[in-house]
Design an enzyme around this catalytic site. Structure first.
Site, PDB file in Angstrom:
ATOM      1  N   TYR A 246       0.861  -1.182   0.000  1.00  0.00           N
ATOM      2  CA  TYR A 246       0.000   0.000   0.000  1.00  0.00           C
ATOM      3  C   TYR A 246       0.892   1.225   0.000  1.00  0.00           C
ATOM      4  O   TYR A 246       2.098   1.122   0.251  1.00  0.00           O
ATOM      5  CB  TYR A 246      -0.981   0.000   1.177  1.00  0.00           C
ATOM      6  CG  TYR A 246      -0.399  -0.357   2.531  1.00  0.00           C
ATOM      7  CD1 TYR A 246       0.346   0.560   3.263  1.00  0.00           C
ATOM      8  CD2 TYR A 246      -0.615  -1.618   3.089  1.00  0.00           C
ATOM      9  CE1 TYR A 246       0.864   0.233   4.504  1.00  0.00           C
ATOM     10  CE2 TYR A 246      -0.101  -1.955   4.328  1.00  0.00           C
ATOM     11  CZ  TYR A 246       0.643  -1.026   5.031  1.00  0.00           C
ATOM     12  OH  TYR A 246       1.150  -1.352   6.252  1.00  0.00           O
ATOM     13  N   HIS A 293      10.507  -2.707  -3.317  1.00  0.00           N
ATOM     14  CA  HIS A 293       9.927  -2.481  -4.640  1.00  0.00           C
ATOM     15  C   HIS A 293       8.961  -1.292  -4.693  1.00  0.00           C
ATOM     16  O   HIS A 293       9.088  -0.402  -5.509  1.00  0.00           O
ATOM     17  CB  HIS A 293       9.215  -3.776  -5.055  1.00  0.00           C
ATOM     18  CG  HIS A 293       8.760  -3.784  -6.462  1.00  0.00           C
ATOM     19  ND1 HIS A 293       9.568  -3.436  -7.515  1.00  0.00           N
ATOM     20  CD2 HIS A 293       7.565  -4.102  -6.994  1.00  0.00           C
ATOM     21  CE1 HIS A 293       8.892  -3.540  -8.632  1.00  0.00           C
ATOM     22  NE2 HIS A 293       7.675  -3.943  -8.352  1.00  0.00           N
TER      23      HIS A 293
END
Ligand code: NAG
Ligand code: NAG
Length: 317
Positions: A246, A293
């Site tokens: 998120y 990432h």
């Protein structure tokens, strides 16, 4: 042949004129309001009339960033995405929590409508170590809105980070006290976060989420705001294309600023000049964590926003 073409052209012209005539009024109003939304009186503006496809593909102009009683119902998609973000040992009744929430906190959080002939400048201040030695304090403080996040302090760092905080975006695990004039903005990652907010201002009995949290905080309850779960999902999907789990607080605030400010200047984002990712108020650690990432992708999008001249970035070096 020529004649036939002319006939076709003529009928097209007539059709077009008729179209303009029959729905002309509506169109006119539509374009007028569209333009009004896009005007701003800053030297450069986050929304321009010549918006490029990269930006317009991602930017949903009419999304509501803040939770209110009337927009609080969540679609199935938003609700299940939101519930999946963080573990909660028990699921509270969302509707009941919302009812309680808006008995305590204002239901009409008016941040933010951009008006023509107005230039609302915003500083989005992250917590990067690249702020150290930057002397950005005065520059940050002249913005109309100064967004800070999580624990990032001003005390002791005034020369580099400034003193003004109009909005501080937190979640229960990162909460700190704020001044009476500061808007406390909760980024809720679960229903329990809403319950914690209620508890922190009333019974003070919620002591733990997935870790121990503060049972209370000092803040002006008339200035509390809550980010909308649908807004958080929009940031995750439309801007981050589902990279990472998120959005980080910093990225949420950046997109929030794109929606509520005319001019957005970004401070304290990214690594320091030695490539270290650390907080300006903590000792330098090594590169751990931040290269994940999702964070890299956030960084790429932030740089894209700079390239498209939607924001300016002050790197401190
Ligand atoms: C949740 O709370 C609302 C409002 O208090 C109530 O109407 C509803 O029945 C509750 N739902 C469940 C499943 O308990
Ligand atoms: C904070 O501001 C509110 C009004 O928004 C006021 O009622 C309250 O007394 C203030 N508290 C302090 C400690 O200044």
């Amino acid at each position: 042949m020529i004649r036939r073409r002319r006939v076709i052209f003529m009928s097209l012209a007539v059709a077009f004129a008729t179209f303009l005539y029959t729905c002309g009024n509506n169109n006119f109003i539509y374009f007028e309001s569209l333009q009004r939304n896009k005007q701003c009186a800053c030297s450069f503006c986050t929304s321009n009339e010549d918006d490029d496809p990269w930006f317009t593909q991602r930017y949903k102009q009419f999304i509501e960033p803040l939770l209110t009683r009337s927009n609080s119902a969540l679609s199935k998609e938003v609700y299940s995405w939101w519930q999946s973000l963080q573990f909660a040992s028990h699921r509270a009744n969302y509707t009941a929590v919302i009812e309680k929430l808006f008995k305590i906190f204002p239901d009409n959080p008016q941040v933010m409508d951009t008006e023509p002939d107005l230039c609302r400048t915003c500083a989005v201040v992250g917590n990067s170590g690249n702020l150290l030695g930057s002397h950005y304090g005065k520059l940050i403080d002249i913005h109309d809105f100064v967004f800070r996040m999580n624990k990032g302090p001003t005390k002791g760092f005034e020369t580099d980070v400034g003193t003004k905080t109009t909005h501080r975006v937190i979640y229960p695990e990162s909460a700190v006290d704020v001044d009476n004039s500061t808007h406390l903005v909760l980024a809720p990652f679960k229903t329990l976060d809403l319950q914690w907010l209620i508890s922190a201002f009333t019974t003070k009995d919620i002591k733990r989420t997935y870790k121990n949290v503060r049972t209370t905080i000092q803040a002006n309850k008339n200035k509390v705001m809550v980010l909308h779960p649908a807004f958080m999902k929009y940031v995750y999907e439309s801007w981050l294309q589902k990279h990472g789990r998120y959005p980080s607080t910093g990225f949420l605030v950046l997109v929030l600023a794109l929606h509520v400010c005319d001019e957005v200047n970004v401070f304290g984002f990214g690594a320091d000049k030695n490539g270290n990712w650390h907080h300006y108020f903590e000792k330098v650690r090594n590169n751990a964590g931040a290269q994940e990432h999702g964070r890299n992708f956030e960084n790429e999008i932030t740089v894209q926003l700079l390239t498209k001249m939607k924001i300016q970035i002050f790197r401190g070096w």
